[in-house]
Design a protein around this motif. Structure first.
Motif, PDB file in Angstrom:
ATOM      1  N   LEU A 210       0.827  -1.201   0.000  1.00  0.00           N
ATOM      2  CA  LEU A 210       0.000   0.000   0.000  1.00  0.00           C
ATOM      3  C   LEU A 210       0.865   1.258   0.000  1.00  0.00           C
ATOM      4  CD1 LEU A 210      -2.851  -0.869   2.528  1.00  0.00           C
ATOM      5  CD2 LEU A 210      -2.913  -0.971   0.032  1.00  0.00           C
ATOM      6  N   LEU A 211       0.412   2.263  -0.738  1.00  0.00           N
ATOM      7  CA  LEU A 211       1.022   3.574  -0.668  1.00  0.00           C
ATOM      8  C   LEU A 211       0.599   4.240   0.629  1.00  0.00           C
ATOM      9  CD1 LEU A 211       0.115   4.731  -4.300  1.00  0.00           C
ATOM     10  CD2 LEU A 211       2.269   3.711  -3.550  1.00  0.00           C
ATOM     11  N   LYS A 212       1.415   5.153   1.131  1.00  0.00           N
ATOM     12  CA  LYS A 212       1.051   5.867   2.349  1.00  0.00           C
ATOM     13  C   LYS A 212      -0.207   6.686   2.096  1.00  0.00           C
ATOM     14  CE  LYS A 212       2.096   6.841   6.622  1.00  0.00           C
ATOM     15  NZ  LYS A 212       2.283   5.800   7.639  1.00  0.00           N
ATOM     16  N   GLY A 213      -1.243   6.429   2.894  1.00  0.00           N
ATOM     17  CA  GLY A 213      -2.487   7.166   2.740  1.00  0.00           C
ATOM     18  C   GLY A 213      -3.374   6.669   1.621  1.00  0.00           C
ATOM     19  N   GLU A 214      -3.052   5.507   1.043  1.00  0.00           N
ATOM     20  CA  GLU A 214      -3.837   5.010  -0.084  1.00  0.00           C
ATOM     21  C   GLU A 214      -5.227   4.556   0.364  1.00  0.00           C
ATOM     22  OE1 GLU A 214      -3.618   1.685  -3.703  1.00  0.00           O
ATOM     23  OE2 GLU A 214      -2.052   1.744  -2.165  1.00  0.00           O
TER      24      GLU A 214
END
Length: 311
Positions: A210-214
């Protein structure tokens, strides 16, 4: 044994405060994480340069036997940004115990890291959202026409992704374009009930990192939300939100890390270090400063989506 003060900070304490600042700074930077990094060597001035190589045109005719073709020439564009210095500090009263790693100093370091992060994120946001490729949703032709009912939908996302693919924008290593939108835009997009719609990040089946804040993906783009997205004014004073979808290497940023002049420096001044300006040794300060700027490297790899919001 001599009493330790902020003036005689040990290497361990300085490292501790630096780390406290960076721990609060780096996780907040959605835009920074996706930028093309470039080191800013100390002592090399305040300008940073990215060099862009243009694609080679395909040959227009087959080779002639025994004949050497003309060949192609490289086209290199130099893109330069002038870095500016930013910083701030907090003044602390003498009631603070300065003989150890006081929690107030730690908290202040973290708050300053958060402030530095917001500055960096805002600088990049302002550059990226000033790109020349823009989609006004609902078939509108300008920001002044947008109303609260012109919300972000899956159809608008698909059009933006189509634009990026037509422009041969590169996807990131994960095979997707990335997007940063406001929480309000995310609400409207996730509420779109069209077929083949939104996929929540917690429903991913391929275990992608996961991307940060995704929050999820749609139509070949992975979405992050930020409360620090830009806004404007539409029809009848409606608030217009500016989201962006972009590809790899579409914009550049100075590298924040060891050996980079862009890394925020934490600066601590002890009580009494101001001399006669602090005759009773009542004040100390803790602050940060750095050099920073951002630059669009490929206009065709960024699409701004301007929308109204339903709530």
């Amino acid at each position: 044994m001599a009493t330790q003060t902020i003036t005689t900070l040990s290497v361990e304490n300085q490292t501790f405060y630096d780390r406290a600042l960076l721990e609060r700074l780096l996780p907040e930077l959605h835009f920074y994480n996706d930028g093309k990094k470039k080191k800013v060597p100390k002592g090399k001035g305040t300008k940073i340069e990215w060099r862009k190589f243009a694609s080679l045109a395909i040959p227009k005719a087959p080779l002639t036997e025994g004949t050497t073709p003309n060949g192609s020439s490289l086209s290199i564009t130099s893109l330069i940004a002038e870095l500016s210095q930013y910083g701030d500090f907090v003044e602390i009263s003498d009631v603070l115990d300065m003989q150890s790693k006081d929690p107030v100093i730690t908290e202040t370091s973290q708050l300053l890291g958060e402030q530095a992060a917001l500055l960096v994120d805002t600088k990049i946001r302002d550059v990226v959202t000033a790109g020349t490729n823009v989609r006004f949703v609902g078939g509108k032709t300008g920001r002044s026409e947008l109303t609260a009912s012109d919300v972000l939908t899956g159809e608008e996302v698909k059009k933006a992704v189509r634009d990026l693919r037509k422009n041969n924008a590169k996807t990131f290593a994960d095979g997707y374009f990335h997007a940063v939108i406001s929480p309000e835009q995310a609400y409207d997009l996730m509420s779109d009930t069209a077929d083949g719609g939104w996929i929540d990040a917690n429903k991913y089946t391929d275990n992608k990192k996961l991307l940060k804040g995704e929050i999820g993906e749609y139509a070949g783009a992975r979405f992050m939300t930020s409360s620090n997205t830009a806004t404007g004014t539409g029809a009848s004073d409606a608030t217009v939100h500016l989201g962006v979808i972009y590809g790899k290497d579409s914009y550049g940023v100075p590298e924040i890390g060891e050996g980079s002049a862009a890394k925020p420096s934490i600066i601590v001044k002890a009580q009494g270090s101001a001399g006669t300006a602090d005759p009773l040794n009542q004040r100390s300060t803790i602050g940060w400063k750095n050099f920073f700027e951002s630059k669009i490297l490929e206009q065709n790899a960024i699409v701004r989506i301007e929308t109204g919001i339903s709530a």
